[in-house]
Motif scaffolding. Structure first.
Motif, short mmCIF file in Angstrom:
data_model
loop_
_atom_site.label_atom_id
_atom_site.label_comp_id
_atom_site.label_asym_id
_atom_site.label_seq_id
_atom_site.Cartn_x
_atom_site.Cartn_y
_atom_site.Cartn_z
N LYS A 51 24.07 1.09 6.81
CA LYS A 51 23.67 1.49 5.46
C LYS A 51 22.56 2.53 5.45
CE LYS A 51 26.28 -1.71 3.49
NZ LYS A 51 27.53 -1.39 2.90
N ARG A 52 22.55 3.42 6.45
CA ARG A 52 21.56 4.50 6.49
C ARG A 52 21.98 5.70 5.63
NH1 ARG A 52 20.00 4.93 12.86
NH2 ARG A 52 19.60 2.73 13.20
N CYS A 53 23.21 5.70 5.15
CA CYS A 53 23.74 6.78 4.31
C CYS A 53 24.19 6.15 3.00
CB CYS A 53 24.92 7.47 4.99
SG CYS A 53 24.56 8.06 6.64
N PRO A 54 23.31 6.03 2.01
CA PRO A 54 23.64 5.27 0.80
C PRO A 54 24.83 5.80 0.01
CG PRO A 54 21.38 6.15 0.70
CD PRO A 54 21.96 6.55 2.01
N SER A 55 25.16 7.07 0.16
CA SER A 55 26.29 7.62 -0.60
C SER A 55 27.60 7.56 0.18
CB SER A 55 26.00 9.07 -1.01
OG SER A 55 25.79 9.86 0.15
N ALA A 56 27.60 6.92 1.34
CA ALA A 56 28.79 6.85 2.18
C ALA A 56 29.14 5.41 2.52
CB ALA A 56 28.57 7.65 3.46
N SER A 57 30.44 5.12 2.48
CA SER A 57 30.93 3.82 2.89
C SER A 57 31.97 4.03 3.98
CB SER A 57 31.58 3.10 1.69
OG SER A 57 32.22 1.91 2.10
N LEU A 58 31.72 3.52 5.17
CA LEU A 58 32.69 3.65 6.26
C LEU A 58 33.83 2.66 5.99
CD1 LEU A 58 33.57 4.90 8.93
CD2 LEU A 58 32.30 3.08 10.09
N ASP A 59 34.92 3.18 5.45
CA ASP A 59 36.05 2.32 5.10
C ASP A 59 37.15 2.33 6.15
OD1 ASP A 59 34.63 1.79 2.84
OD2 ASP A 59 35.99 2.80 1.46
N TYR A 60 37.29 3.45 6.88
CA TYR A 60 38.37 3.58 7.86
C TYR A 60 37.89 4.30 9.11
CZ TYR A 60 41.08 2.67 3.67
OH TYR A 60 41.56 2.12 2.52
N VAL A 61 38.43 3.88 10.24
CA VAL A 61 38.24 4.57 11.52
C VAL A 61 39.64 4.87 12.05
CG1 VAL A 61 37.43 4.40 13.90
CG2 VAL A 61 36.04 3.47 12.04
N VAL A 62 39.88 6.14 12.37
CA VAL A 62 41.13 6.55 12.99
C VAL A 62 40.82 6.92 14.43
CG1 VAL A 62 43.01 8.24 12.96
CG2 VAL A 62 42.10 7.34 10.80
N GLU A 63 41.36 6.15 15.37
CA GLU A 63 41.06 6.34 16.78
C GLU A 63 42.32 6.08 17.61
OE1 GLU A 63 39.99 7.34 20.02
OE2 GLU A 63 38.25 7.45 18.72
N PRO A 64 43.15 7.11 17.80
CA PRO A 64 44.39 6.91 18.53
C PRO A 64 44.22 6.67 20.03
CG PRO A 64 44.18 9.20 17.85
CD PRO A 64 43.04 8.45 17.22
N TRP A 65 43.18 7.23 20.64
CA TRP A 65 43.03 7.10 22.09
C TRP A 65 42.64 5.68 22.49
CZ3 TRP A 65 44.58 8.62 26.50
CH2 TRP A 65 43.88 8.32 27.66
N PHE A 66 41.52 5.18 21.98
CA PHE A 66 41.05 3.86 22.41
C PHE A 66 41.87 2.72 21.81
CE2 PHE A 66 36.88 6.00 23.41
CZ PHE A 66 37.00 5.84 24.79
N MET A 67 42.63 2.99 20.77
CA MET A 67 43.52 1.95 20.23
C MET A 67 44.92 2.07 20.84
SD MET A 67 42.34 1.88 16.25
CE MET A 67 43.61 0.72 15.79
N GLY A 68 45.08 2.98 21.78
CA GLY A 68 46.36 3.19 22.43
C GLY A 68 46.19 3.24 23.93
N PRO A 69 46.62 4.35 24.54
CA PRO A 69 46.60 4.42 26.00
C PRO A 69 45.20 4.37 26.62
CG PRO A 69 47.26 6.53 25.06
CD PRO A 69 47.20 5.54 23.93
N GLY A 70 44.16 4.67 25.86
CA GLY A 70 42.80 4.66 26.41
C GLY A 70 42.10 3.32 26.33
N SER A 71 42.79 2.28 25.87
CA SER A 71 42.13 0.99 25.67
C SER A 71 41.62 0.37 26.97
CB SER A 71 43.06 0.01 24.96
OG SER A 71 44.19 -0.27 25.78
N THR A 72 42.19 0.75 28.11
CA THR A 72 41.74 0.18 29.39
C THR A 72 40.97 1.19 30.24
OG1 THR A 72 43.86 0.72 30.42
CG2 THR A 72 43.62 -1.50 29.47
N THR A 73 40.74 2.39 29.69
CA THR A 73 39.99 3.41 30.40
C THR A 73 38.48 3.18 30.18
OG1 THR A 73 40.03 4.94 28.54
CG2 THR A 73 41.87 5.07 30.12
N PRO A 74 37.62 3.90 30.90
CA PRO A 74 36.18 3.75 30.64
C PRO A 74 35.86 3.96 29.16
CG PRO A 74 36.52 5.00 32.65
CD PRO A 74 37.88 4.81 32.01
N GLY A 75 35.13 3.04 28.58
CA GLY A 75 34.79 3.08 27.16
C GLY A 75 35.76 2.29 26.30
N GLY A 76 36.95 2.05 26.80
CA GLY A 76 37.96 1.33 26.02
C GLY A 76 37.57 -0.09 25.66
N PRO A 77 37.16 -0.90 26.62
CA PRO A 77 36.76 -2.27 26.27
C PRO A 77 35.59 -2.32 25.28
CG PRO A 77 37.19 -2.11 28.62
CD PRO A 77 37.23 -0.71 28.07
#
Length: 141
Positions: A51-77
């Motif tokens: 809540k550091r940006c009062p005029s913004a609400s993080l409603d969605y994250v689009v992340e094809p790499w870490f939610m797909g083939p990158g899920s087991t790569t460094p940073g994935g877990p």
């Protein structure tokens, strides 16, 4: 990573309120979250979750790499752990902008993707109903 854990109640957030744009807030789509504690997209997402940006609400994250083939790569877990924590706050995750529902409030895309991918992500963001675009540097080729 250990520093983030000490400072926050969860590994990636301090708040327990749910996310969804309210009156006076933009519905933000974070496109390209990246790895927690490393990616600029993740850092911007954290700012909104905390809540550091009062005029913004993080409603969605689009992340094809870490939610797909990158899920087991460094940073994935670590990303999957962050996804679980932010999902519990009401942030929805998707692998593509086309999977998002129609906007319920003014929608802003915060694009923090790979430079070569950004022109396509811009077009997809517009097609997904984003009226404003914040393009994280370096932007486009």
């Amino acid at each position: 990573f250990a520093t983030a854990r000490r400072q926050m109640s969860g590994a990636f957030s301090r708040t327990t309120t749910t996310m969804k744009a309210e009156a006076g807030q933009a519905e933000v789509v974070l496109v390209g979250c990246g790895a927690p504690n490393r990616g600029m997209g993740w850092y911007h997402g954290l700012q909104m979750v905390e809540k550091r940006c009062p005029s913004a609400s993080l409603d969605y994250v689009v992340e094809p790499w870490f939610m797909g083939p990158g899920s087991t790569t460094p940073g994935g877990p670590e990303f999957l752990e962050c996804q679980a924590e932010w999902s519990a706050l009401g942030v929805e995750f998707a692998t593509s902008l086309s999977a998002l529902p129609p906007p319920q409030a003014p929608r802003l895309a915060l694009i923090s993707g790979r430079t070569a991918d950004n022109p396509g992500l811009l077009s997809e963001s517009i097609a997904a109903g984003c009226k404003c675009i914040l393009l994280e540097k370096p932007g486009a080729p």
